[in-house]
Design a protein around this motif. Structure first.
Motif, PDB file in Angstrom:
ATOM      1  N   UNK A 164       8.899  -6.501 -11.119  1.00  0.00           N
ATOM      2  CA  UNK A 164       9.334  -7.048  -9.824  1.00  0.00           C
ATOM      3  C   UNK A 164       9.549  -5.931  -8.806  1.00  0.00           C
ATOM      4  N   UNK A 165      10.232  -4.864  -9.231  1.00  0.00           N
ATOM      5  CA  UNK A 165      10.502  -3.764  -8.303  1.00  0.00           C
ATOM      6  C   UNK A 165       9.214  -3.032  -7.913  1.00  0.00           C
ATOM      7  N   UNK A 166       8.316  -2.881  -8.851  1.00  0.00           N
ATOM      8  CA  UNK A 166       7.049  -2.221  -8.542  1.00  0.00           C
ATOM      9  C   UNK A 166       6.230  -3.048  -7.559  1.00  0.00           C
ATOM     10  N   UNK A 167       6.285  -4.362  -7.685  1.00  0.00           N
ATOM     11  CA  UNK A 167       5.570  -5.233  -6.728  1.00  0.00           C
ATOM     12  C   UNK A 167       6.180  -5.096  -5.340  1.00  0.00           C
ATOM     13  N   UNK A 168       7.513  -5.038  -5.263  1.00  0.00           N
ATOM     14  CA  UNK A 168       8.159  -4.845  -3.954  1.00  0.00           C
ATOM     15  C   UNK A 168       7.723  -3.513  -3.348  1.00  0.00           C
ATOM     16  N   UNK A 169       7.723  -2.460  -4.174  1.00  0.00           N
ATOM     17  CA  UNK A 169       7.302  -1.143  -3.696  1.00  0.00           C
ATOM     18  C   UNK A 169       5.844  -1.164  -3.257  1.00  0.00           C
ATOM     19  N   UNK A 170       5.021  -1.806  -4.070  1.00  0.00           N
ATOM     20  CA  UNK A 170       3.592  -1.911  -3.738  1.00  0.00           C
ATOM     21  C   UNK A 170       3.401  -2.635  -2.409  1.00  0.00           C
ATOM     22  N   UNK A 171       4.140  -3.701  -2.177  1.00  0.00           N
ATOM     23  CA  UNK A 171       4.027  -4.468  -0.936  1.00  0.00           C
ATOM     24  C   UNK A 171       4.405  -3.612   0.272  1.00  0.00           C
ATOM     25  N   UNK A 172       5.477  -2.823   0.120  1.00  0.00           N
ATOM     26  CA  UNK A 172       5.899  -1.943   1.216  1.00  0.00           C
ATOM     27  C   UNK A 172       4.834  -0.881   1.492  1.00  0.00           C
ATOM     28  N   UNK A 173       4.298  -0.279   0.424  1.00  0.00           N
ATOM     29  CA  UNK A 173       3.288   0.765   0.603  1.00  0.00           C
ATOM     30  C   UNK A 173       2.031   0.224   1.256  1.00  0.00           C
ATOM     31  N   UNK A 174       1.629  -0.988   0.862  1.00  0.00           N
ATOM     32  CA  UNK A 174       0.436  -1.591   1.468  1.00  0.00           C
ATOM     33  C   UNK A 174       0.649  -1.811   2.953  1.00  0.00           C
ATOM     34  N   UNK A 175       1.810  -2.389   3.319  1.00  0.00           N
ATOM     35  CA  UNK A 175       2.093  -2.636   4.741  1.00  0.00           C
ATOM     36  C   UNK A 175       2.174  -1.320   5.508  1.00  0.00           C
ATOM     37  N   UNK A 176       2.793  -0.320   4.885  1.00  0.00           N
ATOM     38  CA  UNK A 176       2.900   0.979   5.553  1.00  0.00           C
ATOM     39  C   UNK A 176       1.522   1.603   5.760  1.00  0.00           C
ATOM     40  N   UNK A 177       0.666   1.510   4.735  1.00  0.00           N
ATOM     41  CA  UNK A 177      -0.670   2.085   4.831  1.00  0.00           C
ATOM     42  C   UNK A 177      -1.512   1.365   5.887  1.00  0.00           C
ATOM     43  N   UNK A 178      -1.412   0.033   5.896  1.00  0.00           N
ATOM     44  CA  UNK A 178      -2.160  -0.736   6.896  1.00  0.00           C
ATOM     45  C   UNK A 178      -1.666  -0.425   8.307  1.00  0.00           C
ATOM     46  N   UNK A 179      -0.343  -0.268   8.449  1.00  0.00           N
ATOM     47  CA  UNK A 179       0.204   0.063   9.769  1.00  0.00           C
ATOM     48  C   UNK A 179      -0.276   1.429  10.226  1.00  0.00           C
ATOM     49  N   UNK A 180      -0.331   2.404   9.282  1.00  0.00           N
ATOM     50  CA  UNK A 180      -0.823   3.736   9.639  1.00  0.00           C
ATOM     51  C   UNK A 180      -2.293   3.689  10.035  1.00  0.00           C
ATOM     52  N   UNK A 181      -3.079   2.922   9.282  1.00  0.00           N
ATOM     53  CA  UNK A 181      -4.497   2.796   9.625  1.00  0.00           C
ATOM     54  C   UNK A 181      -4.680   2.140  10.986  1.00  0.00           C
TER      55      UNK A 181
END
Length: 373
Positions: free
Chosen positions: A84-101
């Motif tokens: 569960x925690x890894x999925x939350x972290x993954x979701x944050x990283x994906x949004x952060x990466x997309x925002x940076x792109x």
């Protein structure tokens, strides 16, 4: 989001929870490849892990249950929490990466749009200076006033030309028909012609008196005739001069009319050119405003994207952490015992009926009667 789209979204997220991007870090962090024999011995360790993991959505909610089966209840809860925690972290990283792109792409676009906006501004200013569009409203008013004035002058010159042309035709007709010389006064009131006509009238009256007294060859009669011819000649010369004067006046009026028409046409053409210039300037102004607006929109979006990237917004959270269970999930002993009793009774009764049905021994007189019919 519509109901159908929402269902597809949660199905997608459920699959993401079970993806390698989420599972591999959990397996590595908890060293599950060594701690769980089934995973250690499996050729596909990822598939083996998924056989113990279950992810299920809670009906009529936006919640998802994550569980893991293992004889070690503490390890089972740790794995569920880690997933569960890894999925939350993954979701944050994906949004952060997309925002940076998105931010990087917007940054690239801003540079080109700013340059384009600067070019459109420079083009508008250069065109305004070249076309002398400063004070365009005043120019339009001046040209409009000139067009009105020249149009009035053109109409006046046209009327003058028509009148002069009519006068010229009448004088020409009089010159061709001496009998109509008396009509010249209706066209031209000239003092010299009026004087000559008066002399002509006096001489004609005198000739009439002389013819009553003398013969046609009498010196006084001949002298009178000579005077009449002289006056007629002078009269013809004066009318010819007047005709030339009228023709000159006609030519002047015609030239003035032509000049007025040419000037009027030029003013109208200038007005059309001014309208075309103004239209071009308006087009460049709209292009400039459009580019400026586009730059503002992209810059605003870039700032919003940067803020969003900084906040690392997330729409996923762990509602309730997993705890070690107090009772095993399986095997369910009581359920197995109850099912065993029910199954045993069923098999016993069924066996008795089967044994009874295949037993063909004679046990009573009724069996004999039934056997022999």
């Amino acid at each position: 989001i519509g109901t159908r789209d929402l269902g597809n979204y949660y199905t997608t997220q459920t699959r993401i929870i079970q993806s390698r991007d989420v599972i591999d870090p959990v397996m590595q962090r908890l060293n599950l490849k060594e701690r769980i024999p089934e995973i250690k011995e499996a050729r596909d360790r990822y598939g083996a892990f998924l056989s113990f993991l279950y992810v299920d959505s809670v009906k009529n909610t936006r919640l998802v249950t994550v569980g893991f089966e293992n004889p070690d209840r503490q390890l089972a809860s740790d794995v569920a929490n880690a997933v569960a925690n890894e999925y939350v972290k993954y979701n944050v990283e994906v949004k952060h990466r997309l925002a940076q792109q998105a931010g990087a792409w917007l940054q690239e676009q801003v540079g080109g749009l700013v340059a384009k906006a600067d070019r459109s501004t420079a083009a508008l200013q250069a065109y305004q200076a070249k076309a002398e569009l400063i004070g365009i409203q005043e120019q339009r008013q001046i040209i409009t006033q000139k067009i009105i004035a020249y149009d009035k002058a053109h109409l006046e010159s046209q009327s003058q030309r028509v009148a002069t042309e009519a006068k010229l035709r009448e004088v020409t007709r009089i010159l061709k028909d001496p009998a109509a010389a008396d009509a010249v006064f209706t066209v031209i009131d000239d003092p010299m012609i009026r004087k000559l006509k008066a002399e002509q009238s006096d001489l004609l009256a005198e000739r009439a008196k002389l013819r009553e007294q003398y013969r046609s060859k009498h010196p006084e009669v001949l002298q009178n005739e000579a005077q009449i011819q002289h006056v007629n000649q002078r009269l013809s010369e004066e009318v010819a001069k007047l005709r030339q004067a009228v023709e000159n006046e006609y030519q002047v009026a015609k030239a003035r009319e032509a000049n007025m028409a040419a000037s009027l046409n030029e003013l109208r053409a200038e007005s059309q050119r001014l309208v075309a210039k103004e239209a071009r300037a308006v087009s460049l102004q709209r292009e400039k405003e459009s580019n400026d607006s586009l730059v503002d929109t992209v810059v605003k979006r870039m700032k919003e994207t940067g803020l969003q990237s900084g906040l690392e917004s997330n729409n996923v959270r762990v509602v309730e952490a997993a705890t070690p269970p107090t009772t095993p999930a399986k095997p369910r002993t009581l359920l197995v015992q109850i099912l065993s009793v029910i199954l045993g009774l069923g098999l016993g009764i069924g066996s008795a009926f089967v044994a009874e049905s295949i037993d063909n021994r004679v046990r009573s007189p009724e069996d004999v009667e039934r056997a022999v019919g």
